[in-house]
Design an enzyme around this catalytic site. Structure first.
Site, PDB file in Angstrom:
ATOM      1  N   PHE A   1      37.358 -41.315  47.152  1.00 10.78           N
ATOM      2  CA  PHE A   1      37.421 -42.778  47.176  1.00 10.78           C
ATOM      3  C   PHE A   1      37.720 -43.359  48.552  1.00 10.78           C
ATOM      4  O   PHE A   1      37.462 -44.541  48.789  1.00 10.78           O
ATOM      5  CB  PHE A   1      38.484 -43.293  46.177  1.00 10.78           C
ATOM      6  CG  PHE A   1      39.904 -43.225  46.686  1.00 10.78           C
ATOM      7  CD1 PHE A   1      40.391 -44.177  47.578  1.00 10.78           C
ATOM      8  CD2 PHE A   1      40.766 -42.210  46.294  1.00 10.78           C
ATOM      9  CE1 PHE A   1      41.698 -44.115  48.065  1.00 10.78           C
ATOM     10  CE2 PHE A   1      42.066 -42.140  46.767  1.00 10.78           C
ATOM     11  CZ  PHE A   1      42.525 -43.093  47.660  1.00 10.78           C
ATOM     12  N   LYS A  21      26.962 -38.161  44.446  1.00  9.06           N
ATOM     13  CA  LYS A  21      27.780 -38.755  43.387  1.00  9.06           C
ATOM     14  C   LYS A  21      28.988 -39.409  44.055  1.00  9.06           C
ATOM     15  O   LYS A  21      29.917 -38.739  44.481  1.00  9.06           O
ATOM     16  CB  LYS A  21      28.254 -37.715  42.373  1.00  9.06           C
ATOM     17  CG  LYS A  21      28.850 -38.419  41.145  1.00  9.06           C
ATOM     18  CD  LYS A  21      30.024 -37.739  40.512  1.00  9.06           C
ATOM     19  CE  LYS A  21      31.303 -37.774  41.213  1.00  9.06           C
ATOM     20  NZ  LYS A  21      32.069 -39.029  41.197  1.00  9.06           N
ATOM     21  N   GLU A  74      33.935 -42.561  41.424  1.00  7.54           N
ATOM     22  CA  GLU A  74      33.828 -43.589  40.389  1.00  7.54           C
ATOM     23  C   GLU A  74      34.734 -44.780  40.681  1.00  7.54           C
ATOM     24  O   GLU A  74      34.538 -45.872  40.146  1.00  7.54           O
ATOM     25  CB  GLU A  74      34.130 -43.003  39.001  1.00  7.54           C
ATOM     26  CG  GLU A  74      35.558 -42.501  38.768  1.00  7.54           C
ATOM     27  CD  GLU A  74      35.826 -41.089  39.322  1.00  7.54           C
ATOM     28  OE1 GLU A  74      35.051 -40.621  40.176  1.00  7.54           O
ATOM     29  OE2 GLU A  74      36.832 -40.493  38.908  1.00  7.54           O
ATOM     30  N   SER A  95      40.562 -34.034  46.732  1.00 10.15           N
ATOM     31  CA  SER A  95      41.881 -33.396  46.738  1.00 10.15           C
ATOM     32  C   SER A  95      41.734 -31.873  46.636  1.00 10.15           C
ATOM     33  O   SER A  95      40.711 -31.368  46.166  1.00 10.15           O
ATOM     34  CB  SER A  95      42.705 -33.936  45.573  1.00 10.15           C
ATOM     35  OG  SER A  95      41.990 -33.753  44.376  1.00 10.15           O
ATOM     36  N   CYS A 133      42.484 -38.611  55.259  1.00 10.23           N
ATOM     37  CA  CYS A 133      42.828 -37.183  55.246  1.00 10.23           C
ATOM     38  C   CYS A 133      43.286 -36.743  56.629  1.00 10.23           C
ATOM     39  O   CYS A 133      43.816 -35.657  56.774  1.00 10.23           O
ATOM     40  CB  CYS A 133      41.654 -36.357  54.766  1.00 10.23           C
ATOM     41  SG  CYS A 133      40.300 -36.402  55.920  1.00 10.23           S
ATOM     42  N   GLU A 161      51.159 -33.795  49.288  1.00 11.42           N
ATOM     43  CA  GLU A 161      50.351 -34.859  49.902  1.00 11.42           C
ATOM     44  C   GLU A 161      50.684 -36.176  49.209  1.00 11.42           C
ATOM     45  O   GLU A 161      50.490 -36.308  47.998  1.00 11.42           O
ATOM     46  CB  GLU A 161      48.852 -34.549  49.747  1.00 11.42           C
ATOM     47  CG  GLU A 161      47.988 -35.659  50.341  1.00 11.42           C
ATOM     48  CD  GLU A 161      46.488 -35.380  50.269  1.00 11.42           C
ATOM     49  OE1 GLU A 161      46.020 -34.866  49.237  1.00 11.42           O
ATOM     50  OE2 GLU A 161      45.797 -35.703  51.259  1.00 11.42           O
TER      51      GLU A 161
HETATM   52  P1  NAD Z   1      39.629 -36.491  43.933  1.00 13.91           P
HETATM   53  O1  NAD Z   1      39.733 -35.018  44.147  1.00 13.91           O
HETATM   54  O2  NAD Z   1      40.423 -37.098  42.827  1.00 13.91           O
HETATM   55  O3  NAD Z   1      38.092 -36.913  43.650  1.00 13.91           O
HETATM   56  C1  NAD Z   1      37.040 -36.525  44.493  1.00 13.91           C
HETATM   57  C2  NAD Z   1      35.761 -36.418  43.678  1.00 13.91           C
HETATM   58  O4  NAD Z   1      35.914 -35.398  42.691  1.00 13.91           O
HETATM   59  C3  NAD Z   1      35.384 -37.701  42.939  1.00 13.91           C
HETATM   60  O5  NAD Z   1      33.999 -37.908  43.084  1.00 13.91           O
HETATM   61  C4  NAD Z   1      35.760 -37.404  41.482  1.00 13.91           C
HETATM   62  O6  NAD Z   1      34.891 -38.035  40.581  1.00 13.91           O
HETATM   63  C5  NAD Z   1      35.633 -35.901  41.382  1.00 13.91           C
HETATM   64  N1  NAD Z   1      36.611 -35.293  40.472  1.00 13.91           N
HETATM   65  C6  NAD Z   1      37.905 -35.654  40.309  1.00 13.91           C
HETATM   66  N2  NAD Z   1      38.498 -34.848  39.419  1.00 13.91           N
HETATM   67  C7  NAD Z   1      37.577 -33.939  39.023  1.00 13.91           C
HETATM   68  C8  NAD Z   1      37.598 -32.841  38.116  1.00 13.91           C
HETATM   69  N3  NAD Z   1      38.692 -32.512  37.449  1.00 13.91           N
HETATM   70  N4  NAD Z   1      36.465 -32.132  37.951  1.00 13.91           N
HETATM   71  C9  NAD Z   1      35.340 -32.444  38.635  1.00 13.91           C
HETATM   72  N5  NAD Z   1      35.268 -33.485  39.498  1.00 13.91           N
HETATM   73  C10 NAD Z   1      36.367 -34.220  39.693  1.00 13.91           C
HETATM   74  O7  NAD Z   1      39.964 -37.167  45.341  1.00 13.91           O
HETATM   75  P2  NAD Z   1      40.185 -38.721  45.675  1.00 13.91           P
HETATM   76  O8  NAD Z   1      41.477 -39.144  45.096  1.00 13.91           O
HETATM   77  O9  NAD Z   1      38.960 -39.480  45.387  1.00 13.91           O
HETATM   78  O10 NAD Z   1      40.301 -38.655  47.274  1.00 13.91           O
HETATM   79  C11 NAD Z   1      41.510 -38.432  47.947  1.00 13.91           C
HETATM   80  C12 NAD Z   1      41.656 -36.993  48.351  1.00 13.91           C
HETATM   81  O11 NAD Z   1      40.573 -36.601  49.181  1.00 13.91           O
HETATM   82  C13 NAD Z   1      42.903 -36.725  49.168  1.00 13.91           C
HETATM   83  O12 NAD Z   1      43.478 -35.515  48.736  1.00 13.91           O
HETATM   84  C14 NAD Z   1      42.380 -36.594  50.589  1.00 13.91           C
HETATM   85  O13 NAD Z   1      43.185 -35.823  51.447  1.00 13.91           O
HETATM   86  C15 NAD Z   1      41.073 -35.943  50.349  1.00 13.91           C
HETATM   87  N6  NAD Z   1      40.144 -36.133  51.451  1.00 13.91           N
HETATM   88  C16 NAD Z   1      39.885 -35.068  52.246  1.00 13.91           C
HETATM   89  C17 NAD Z   1      39.046 -35.203  53.321  1.00 13.91           C
HETATM   90  C18 NAD Z   1      38.763 -34.025  54.220  1.00 13.91           C
HETATM   91  O14 NAD Z   1      37.893 -34.132  55.049  1.00 13.91           O
HETATM   92  N7  NAD Z   1      39.470 -32.916  54.099  1.00 13.91           N
HETATM   93  C19 NAD Z   1      38.455 -36.439  53.589  1.00 13.91           C
HETATM   94  C20 NAD Z   1      38.729 -37.515  52.747  1.00 13.91           C
HETATM   95  C21 NAD Z   1      39.580 -37.346  51.671  1.00 13.91           C
END
Ligand code: NAD
Length: 489
Positions: free
Chosen positions: A149, A173, A176, A226, A281, A382
């Site tokens: 997000f 994708k 959401e 994450s 991040c 985090e």
């Molecule tokens: P998230 O892991 O909740 O979601 C990321 C994606 O995974 C979304 O598209 C979501 O629909 C999908 N998703 C979520 N749960 C899932 C599941 N159980 N099974 C399958 N798909 C699933 O992450 P977020 O809250 O959207 O973003 C924040 C996180 O992203 C933080 O931890 C941040 O550090 C990390 N991030 C990392 C980087 C990097 O380059 N390392 C960059 C940006 C963000």
């Protein structure tokens, strides 16, 4: 309220779903849109369209494949304000931060426009008499990105331009929670003139993700989110025989040496910790002061935290916006409480923030957790909010050892005026993106975005040559043309 549609085979498609997620403006609390929770049938349609488009697209000369990317670059620039406004209203960040995000997205398109040069192969003549050997890069087929997000406009561009310029067809994708910026961007993609099926978008959450991870036509997966989901995506996609890279979470340290330019350090570290409300991040989330750096740094950073102007990201003069949701606000406030219970003091406390005029917003003001304890739960977790933990040690060795104890390895920064300290730090610290007197060490598009340890699962990273390598497979050819055959020419 805005409709969120899928884009499949060059058509806008209303997904046939029963479930939706509300997209809420985190600053105002207004419902902006509803994301359809796409099903396996949506993924199937996108994968089929992408697979059907692949044979012709891979045969399209690379110098023609980049032409729609040149047009997309211009369209993104021309429509930057509209996209950035959508990013502010769905993610909570400020308008300036949203525009900066789109600059980074555009840089990736520009780098991918160099693909005719970037994906060239290699050749060695006469590896034995009359035998030549060559390596060429070919696209994988259908590849997909699952996005988080916090950078709704930028993160798909760590992949999308490289994927299609190398000859793959692609499915994204979006998160959401923030689907609306990509709705605008796909309108521009439509105008840029990619053939139908080359670029597709499916909205949804877990079911759509699992569909992509399992679909036999999808050959490569890139994920950002994450760490626990990154590990899951990495394992499931790899078990299905796919190429995969999964970028995860972070807990980025910054070390402040006594010889640092303290005014600069305070300003830059405050921007890193509290910019995008700490939802980057690459945000610095804990600082270690070495020796005498302690007093001056702590005084300065508490002042910077307490005076940051927080509000709706479209309002003039606002330096920090909302966090993504009420749930996120509650989680961040809980973790601040945990830090206090584990022995940190909270000289600047952002819990309970209410911004006049935006009472329904999800705001947390900048917060300082002073004297955070090593090995405490809050030190390991985090937070992903505008919270900076602070610790103190006597030597740079102790500070680096602390940094290296963290499970994450996304970024580490050092503030110093000593070249020797800088070299020692960059040599010893276990993180993949390093900042020396830099608070957000975000690699430019022509460098890999290099998370380590629990911040990354895979080997090839996003952006630059790593993306070219990720989206292509090497083919090595050994050719014999006997002398007798060539003599007659
Ligand atoms: P998230 O892991 O909740 O979601 C990321 C994606 O995974 C979304 O598209 C979501 O629909 C999908 N998703 C979520 N749960 C899932 C599941 N159980 N099974 C399958 N798909 C699933 O992450 P977020 O809250 O959207 O973003 C924040 C996180 O992203 C933080 O931890 C941040 O550090 C990390 N991030 C990392 C980087 C990097 O380059 N390392 C960059 C940006 C963000």
């Amino acid at each position: 309220m805005q409709k969120v549609l899928n884009y499949i085979n060059g058509q806008w498609v209303e997904p046939d779903v029963a479930e939706y997620v509300e997209v809420i403006n985190p600053a105002t609390g207004e419902v902006r849109a509803r994301t359809p929770l796409g099903r396996l049938s949506d993924v199937e349609a996108a994968a089929q369209a992408a697979a059907a488009a692949f044979p012709a697209w891979r045969r399209t000369p690379v110098q023609e494949r980049i032409q729609p990317l040149f047009r997309l670059r211009d369209l993104l620039k021309a429509n930057m304000a509209e996209i950035s406004r959508a990013i502010t209203d769905e993610s909570g960040k400020t308008f300036e931060e949203a525009k900066a995000e789109m600059v980074r997205a555009i840089e990736n398109v520009e780098v991918a426009c160099g693909m005719p040069m970037l994906m060239k192969g290699e050749i060695s003549e006469d590896i034995a008499a009359g035998i030549d050997e060559m390596m060429m890069r070919q696209p994988l087929g259908v590849v997909a990105t699952i996005a988080p997000f916090n950078f709704p406009g930028m993160i798909p561009f760590w992949y999308l331009p490289y994927a299609v310029a190398t000859g793959n067809t692609y499915i994204v994708k979006p998160s959401e929670k923030v689907p609306t910026a990509m709705q605008i961007i796909f309108r521009l993609i439509e105008q840029a003139g990619f053939p139908p099926g080359v670029l597709n978008m499916v909205n949804g959450a877990k079911e759509a993700v699992d569909g992509l991870l399992d679909h036999p036509a999808v050959r490569g997966i890139t994920f950002v989110g994450s760490s626990n989901v990154a590990k899951y995506v990495y394992s499931r996609a790899a078990a299905n025989g796919k190429r995969v890279q999964a970028q995860g979470g972070a807990k980025n340290p910054v070390i402040v040496m006594p010889d640092a330019d303290m005014e600069m350090a305070v300003k830059i570290i405050a921007d890193s910790a509290f910019g995008c409300a700490g939802q980057r991040c690459l945000a610095v989330s804990w600082a270690v002061t070495v020796g005498e750096a302690r007093n001056e740094f702590c005084e300065g950073i508490c002042e910077a935290a307490a005076t940051r102007k927080v509000g709706y990201g479209m309002d003039e003069g606002v330096q920090m916006g909302a966090v993504i949701s009420q749930q996120s606000k509650a989680r961040i406030e809980h973790l601040i409480g945990l830090g206090a219970a584990e022995g940190a003091s909270v000289p600047v406390d952002g819990r309970g923030t209410v911004i006049p005029g935006y009472e329904k917003g999800s705001f947390v003001r900048p917060t300082i957790l002073m004297d955070m304890k090593p090995e405490s739960e809050v030190w390991k977790t985090e937070i992903f909010g505008p919270v900076l933990g602070i610790m103190h040690v006597q030597t740079i060795d102790e500070a680096i050892a602390l940094a290296n104890q963290q499970a994450y390895g996304n970024q580490a920064s050092l503030f110093t005026s000593s070249g020797a300290a800088a070299r020692k730090f960059r040599y010893e610290v276990e993180a993949g993106n390093i900042g020396i007197n830099i608070g957000v060490a975000a690699p430019m598009a022509f460098y890999p975005f290099s998370g380590w340890k629990d911040s990354f699962y895979g080997d090839l990273h996003a952006q630059g040559m790593d993306a070219v390598e990720f989206f292509t497979q090497k083919k090595v050819i050994v050719e014999r043309w006997p002398k007798e055959w060539t003599r007659k020419f």
